[in-house]
Design a protein around this motif. Structure first.
Motif, PDB file in Angstrom:
ATOM      1  N   HIS A   1       0.833  -1.198   0.000  1.00 43.32           N
ATOM      2  CA  HIS A   1       0.000   0.000   0.000  1.00 43.32           C
ATOM      3  C   HIS A   1       0.868   1.249   0.000  1.00 43.32           C
ATOM      4  O   HIS A   1       1.912   1.304   0.652  1.00 43.32           O
ATOM      5  CB  HIS A   1      -0.892   0.011   1.247  1.00 43.32           C
TER       6      HIS A   1
ATOM      7  N   VAL B   1       1.712   4.994   1.080  1.00 42.70           N
ATOM      8  CA  VAL B   1       1.450   5.816   2.257  1.00 42.70           C
ATOM      9  C   VAL B   1       0.608   7.042   1.909  1.00 42.70           C
ATOM     10  O   VAL B   1      -0.179   7.522   2.730  1.00 42.70           O
ATOM     11  CB  VAL B   1       2.788   6.240   2.906  1.00 42.70           C
TER      12      VAL B   1
ATOM     13  N   VAL C   1      -4.052   4.862   3.979  1.00 40.98           N
ATOM     14  CA  VAL C   1      -3.304   3.764   4.578  1.00 40.98           C
ATOM     15  C   VAL C   1      -3.676   3.533   6.042  1.00 40.98           C
ATOM     16  O   VAL C   1      -3.544   2.409   6.553  1.00 40.98           O
ATOM     17  CB  VAL C   1      -1.785   4.013   4.436  1.00 40.98           C
ATOM     18  N   ASP C   2      -4.161   4.547   6.750  1.00 40.94           N
ATOM     19  CA  ASP C   2      -4.506   4.366   8.165  1.00 40.94           C
ATOM     20  C   ASP C   2      -5.538   3.264   8.356  1.00 40.94           C
ATOM     21  O   ASP C   2      -5.426   2.439   9.271  1.00 40.94           O
ATOM     22  CB  ASP C   2      -5.031   5.679   8.758  1.00 40.94           C
TER      23      ASP C   2
ATOM     24  N   ARG D   1      -3.876  -0.081   7.763  1.00 41.66           N
ATOM     25  CA  ARG D   1      -3.037  -0.467   8.900  1.00 41.66           C
ATOM     26  C   ARG D   1      -3.876  -1.109  10.001  1.00 41.66           C
ATOM     27  O   ARG D   1      -3.528  -2.168  10.539  1.00 41.66           O
ATOM     28  CB  ARG D   1      -2.325   0.758   9.457  1.00 41.66           C
TER      29      ARG D   1
ATOM     30  N   THR E   1      -5.344  -4.645   8.695  1.00 47.21           N
ATOM     31  CA  THR E   1      -4.396  -5.750   8.589  1.00 47.21           C
ATOM     32  C   THR E   1      -3.825  -6.158   9.939  1.00 47.21           C
ATOM     33  O   THR E   1      -3.424  -7.313  10.116  1.00 47.21           O
ATOM     34  CB  THR E   1      -3.241  -5.401   7.637  1.00 47.21           C
ATOM     35  N   ALA E   2      -3.781  -5.242  10.901  1.00 47.98           N
ATOM     36  CA  ALA E   2      -3.206  -5.545  12.211  1.00 47.98           C
ATOM     37  C   ALA E   2      -3.940  -6.683  12.908  1.00 47.98           C
ATOM     38  O   ALA E   2      -3.359  -7.400  13.714  1.00 47.98           O
ATOM     39  CB  ALA E   2      -3.219  -4.300  13.092  1.00 47.98           C
TER      40      ALA E   2
ATOM     41  N   THR F   1       0.633  -9.665   6.148  1.00 48.46           N
ATOM     42  CA  THR F   1       1.728  -8.738   6.390  1.00 48.46           C
ATOM     43  C   THR F   1       1.529  -7.496   5.536  1.00 48.46           C
ATOM     44  O   THR F   1       1.265  -7.601   4.335  1.00 48.46           O
ATOM     45  CB  THR F   1       3.085  -9.381   6.039  1.00 48.46           C
ATOM     46  N   LEU F   2       1.635  -6.325   6.144  1.00 48.69           N
ATOM     47  CA  LEU F   2       1.489  -5.065   5.425  1.00 48.69           C
ATOM     48  C   LEU F   2       2.860  -4.485   5.109  1.00 48.69           C
ATOM     49  O   LEU F   2       3.711  -4.362   5.989  1.00 48.69           O
ATOM     50  CB  LEU F   2       0.692  -4.062   6.256  1.00 48.69           C
ATOM     51  N   ARG F   3       3.069  -4.123   3.846  1.00 49.54           N
ATOM     52  CA  ARG F   3       4.291  -3.432   3.424  1.00 49.54           C
ATOM     53  C   ARG F   3       3.901  -2.086   2.840  1.00 49.54           C
ATOM     54  O   ARG F   3       3.123  -2.023   1.880  1.00 49.54           O
ATOM     55  CB  ARG F   3       5.059  -4.260   2.406  1.00 49.54           C
ATOM     56  N   GLU F   4       4.431  -1.029   3.415  1.00 51.83           N
ATOM     57  CA  GLU F   4       4.081   0.328   3.001  1.00 51.83           C
ATOM     58  C   GLU F   4       5.203   0.946   2.164  1.00 51.83           C
ATOM     59  O   GLU F   4       6.381   0.656   2.377  1.00 51.83           O
ATOM     60  CB  GLU F   4       3.829   1.200   4.236  1.00 51.83           C
TER      61      GLU F   4
END
Length: 211
Positions: A154, A156, A163-164, A167, A170-171, A177-180
């Motif tokens: 995603h 930022v 993205v908030d 985040r 996905t948490a 797994t999140l990759r920004e």
């Protein structure tokens, strides 16, 4: 040009085979976003091919060369049916090839709809620019399982899907797994950072499929 019988008409799809007689190490079934089509992803296919990964993709209903109302893809369930048909074609053509499903934006929503039915035959999934409609729908979380790896990528600075929300979403999802990517927006595969994103997708796909 290859077509398959879709939920609402003929659906065009593409396969980007590796050149030079090379055998692929893995395959990716790709689902694009609104207003796009498979013709926009030749560069992505070439980037994956450099890692030995074969790409399959379809023009979602109402897009590209597929039948349907232009710009109106229809119900997610119908789009997931089309994606399942493409997956069957890929799996039949390469029965021993490990597959990963990937979707961008609308395609991410379709990917999740598909995974909520069954994760087979996929080894993993990649979600790119997951839309707000998915993030804010609590019922979509059941696609995630501890033993099924999912990479969410995603930007930022994504204004279409901030993205908030991703985040927070996905948490709480097992296996995700999140990759920004800083200083990037919604369409990661068409931004300046596209090579890095492609390499990250390839590394993830090979990491979960090649033993």
């Amino acid at each position: 040009m290859p077509f398959l019988a879709g939920a609402t008409g003929q659906i065009h799809y593409r396969r980007w085979p590796l050149t030079g007689g090379r055998a692929p190490r893995a395959g990716v079934v790709f689902l694009h976003g609104m207003g796009q089509h498979t013709g926009h992803y030749h560069r992505f296919a070439a980037g994956l091919a450099a890692h030995g990964i074969e790409l399959w993709g379809l023009d979602q209903a109402g897009h590209g060369l597929s039948e349907g109302t232009p710009g109106v893809p229809g119900a997610l369930a119908d789009l997931a049916d089309d994606a399942a048909r493409l997956t069957d074609v890929a799996a039949a053509d390469r029965p021993e090839l490990p597959l990963v499903v990937m979707g961008h934006s609308l395609g991410a929503a379709v990917t999740i709809t598909l995974l909520r039915r069954s994760r087979l035959p996929f080894r993993a999934a990649v979600l790119c620019g997951t839309p707000k409609s998915v993030v804010h729908h609590a019922g979509t979380a059941d696609f995630a399982h501890p033993g099924f790896p999912v990479l969410a990528i995603h930007g930022v600075d994504d204004r279409l899907a901030p993205v908030d929300g991703v985040r927070a979403w996905t948490a709480g999802l097992p296996g995700v797994t999140l990759r920004e990517y800083p200083d990037t927006g919604h369409d990661l595969l068409h931004e300046k950072i596209h090579r890095t994103v492609t390499n990250d997708v390839a590394e993830f796909a090979l990491g979960v499929t090649v033993t």
